[in-house]
Design a protein around this motif. Structure first.
Motif, PDB file in Angstrom:
ATOM      1  N   LEU A 256       0.985  -1.722  -0.071  1.00  0.00           N
ATOM      2  CA  LEU A 256      -0.309   0.077  -0.151  1.00  0.00           C
ATOM      3  C   LEU A 256       0.691   1.609   0.251  1.00  0.00           C
ATOM      4  CD1 LEU A 256      -3.222   1.148  -0.189  1.00  0.00           C
ATOM      5  CD2 LEU A 256      -2.642   1.450   3.181  1.00  0.00           C
ATOM      6  N   GLN A 257       0.655   1.795  -0.628  1.00  0.00           N
ATOM      7  CA  GLN A 257       1.310   3.380  -1.173  1.00  0.00           C
ATOM      8  C   GLN A 257      -0.066   4.161  -0.425  1.00  0.00           C
ATOM      9  OE1 GLN A 257       4.529   3.457  -1.890  1.00  0.00           O
ATOM     10  NE2 GLN A 257       4.276   1.437  -1.795  1.00  0.00           N
ATOM     11  N   ALA A 258       0.085   6.034  -0.079  1.00  0.00           N
ATOM     12  CA  ALA A 258       0.007   6.496  -0.204  1.00  0.00           C
ATOM     13  C   ALA A 258      -1.583   7.073  -0.867  1.00  0.00           C
ATOM     14  CB  ALA A 258       0.366   7.848   1.209  1.00  0.00           C
ATOM     15  N   GLU A 259      -1.004   7.088  -2.042  1.00  0.00           N
ATOM     16  CA  GLU A 259      -2.082   7.542  -2.799  1.00  0.00           C
ATOM     17  C   GLU A 259      -3.437   6.657  -3.701  1.00  0.00           C
ATOM     18  OE1 GLU A 259       1.192   7.239  -3.331  1.00  0.00           O
ATOM     19  OE2 GLU A 259       1.845   6.430  -5.281  1.00  0.00           O
ATOM     20  N   ASP A 260      -3.220   5.201  -2.728  1.00  0.00           N
ATOM     21  CA  ASP A 260      -4.217   4.605  -2.961  1.00  0.00           C
ATOM     22  C   ASP A 260      -5.169   4.674  -2.364  1.00  0.00           C
ATOM     23  OD1 ASP A 260      -0.803   1.906  -3.064  1.00  0.00           O
ATOM     24  OD2 ASP A 260      -2.142   3.128  -4.830  1.00  0.00           O
ATOM     25  N   VAL A 261      -4.877   5.504  -1.106  1.00  0.00           N
ATOM     26  CA  VAL A 261      -6.215   5.896  -0.709  1.00  0.00           C
ATOM     27  C   VAL A 261      -7.501   6.488  -1.232  1.00  0.00           C
ATOM     28  CG1 VAL A 261      -6.751   7.510   1.456  1.00  0.00           C
ATOM     29  CG2 VAL A 261      -5.074   6.677   1.935  1.00  0.00           C
ATOM     30  N   ALA A 262      -8.413   5.676  -1.182  1.00  0.00           N
ATOM     31  CA  ALA A 262      -9.593   6.010  -1.923  1.00  0.00           C
ATOM     32  C   ALA A 262     -10.654   5.036  -1.619  1.00  0.00           C
ATOM     33  CB  ALA A 262      -8.837   5.543  -3.453  1.00  0.00           C
ATOM     34  N   VAL A 263     -11.690   5.048  -2.239  1.00  0.00           N
ATOM     35  CA  VAL A 263     -12.751   4.246  -2.324  1.00  0.00           C
ATOM     36  C   VAL A 263     -12.821   3.272  -3.578  1.00  0.00           C
ATOM     37  CG1 VAL A 263     -15.128   4.004  -1.897  1.00  0.00           C
ATOM     38  CG2 VAL A 263     -14.005   5.587  -0.350  1.00  0.00           C
TER      39      VAL A 263
END
Lengths: 119, 112
Positions: free
Chosen positions: B83-90
């Motif tokens: 997991l990378q920070a930019e993967d935060v999403a729905v």
């Protein structure tokens, strides 16, 4: 660059009508099936309906929640998709996206237009 | 109508760890015409439209290879290997087998 741009959203009273447009550019609009998807505030995605390309009869399909009230059409000469929304309800409040793709999935999306149904 | 059910509804994972999202359909989404499972995964970040990241076991162009999709018939999984920070999403799954093309309720992915 291929893009979709929705317009026509706004504030409308329950029972009112509104027509949304989706202008397409950068690709052959006439060759794709077009779809409307909506998203109520803070909620998930809801498929609204679609229209096939003219060579496939330009037939339409709708979600049960909008069938009989919404009508999707297209003008290939203007590269534009429409949805005529009648008898609007509070629960129709949402961001409305137009979307399309060259496969069965939706590869391209517009930025959406907000429709608020409130008295 | 085909009902799509995702699990979990929300997920918190540490950076660099694996994130797994499941999607179950109420009936098979295998299209006989193409012999492909008509199942798509979308990523939606706040204030943005959804973005297609995976369709019929194929990662979209430009999507990092830490994203992978698997499954067939009625059970599918989206995995983010690190997991990378930019993967935060729905994340949403969607079936394109038959209309109405229903979506799952979404899985909110956050950093632990």
């Amino acid at each position: 660059e291929a893009q979709l741009v929705e317009s026509g959203g706004g504030l409308i009273k329950p029972g009112g009508s509104l027509r949304l447009s989706c202008a397409a550019s950068g690709f052959s609009f006439r060759d794709v099936w077009m779809t409307w998807v909506r998203q109520a505030p803070g909620k998930g995605l809801e498929w609204v309906g679609r229209i096939k390309r003219k060579t496939d009869g330009a037939t339409t399909d709708y979600a049960a929640a909008v069938k009989g009230r919404f009508s999707i059409s297209r003008d290939d000469s203007k590269n534009t998709l429409y949805v005529q929304m009648n008898s609007l309800k509070v629960e129709d409040t949402a961001v409305y996206y137009c979307t399309t793709g060259w496969t069965d999935a939706f590869e391209m999306w517009g930025q959406g237009t907000m429709v608020t149904v409130s008295s | 109508d085909i009902v799509m059910t995702q699990s979990p509804d929300s997920l918190a994972v540490s950076l660099g760890e694996r994130a797994t999202i499941n999607c179950k359909s109420s009936q098979s989404v295998l299209k006989s015409s193409s012999n492909k499972n008509c199942l798509a995964w979308y990523q939606q970040k706040p204030g943005q439209p959804p973005k297609l990241i995976y369709w019929a076991s194929t990662r979209e162009s430009g999507v990092p290879d830490r994203f992978s999709g698997s499954g067939s018939g009625t059970d599918f999984t989206l995995t983010i290997s690190s997991l990378q920070a930019e993967d935060v999403a729905v994340y949403y799954c969607q079936q394109c087998h038959s209309t109405p093309f229903t979506f799952g309720q979404g899985t909110k992915l956050e950093i632990k």
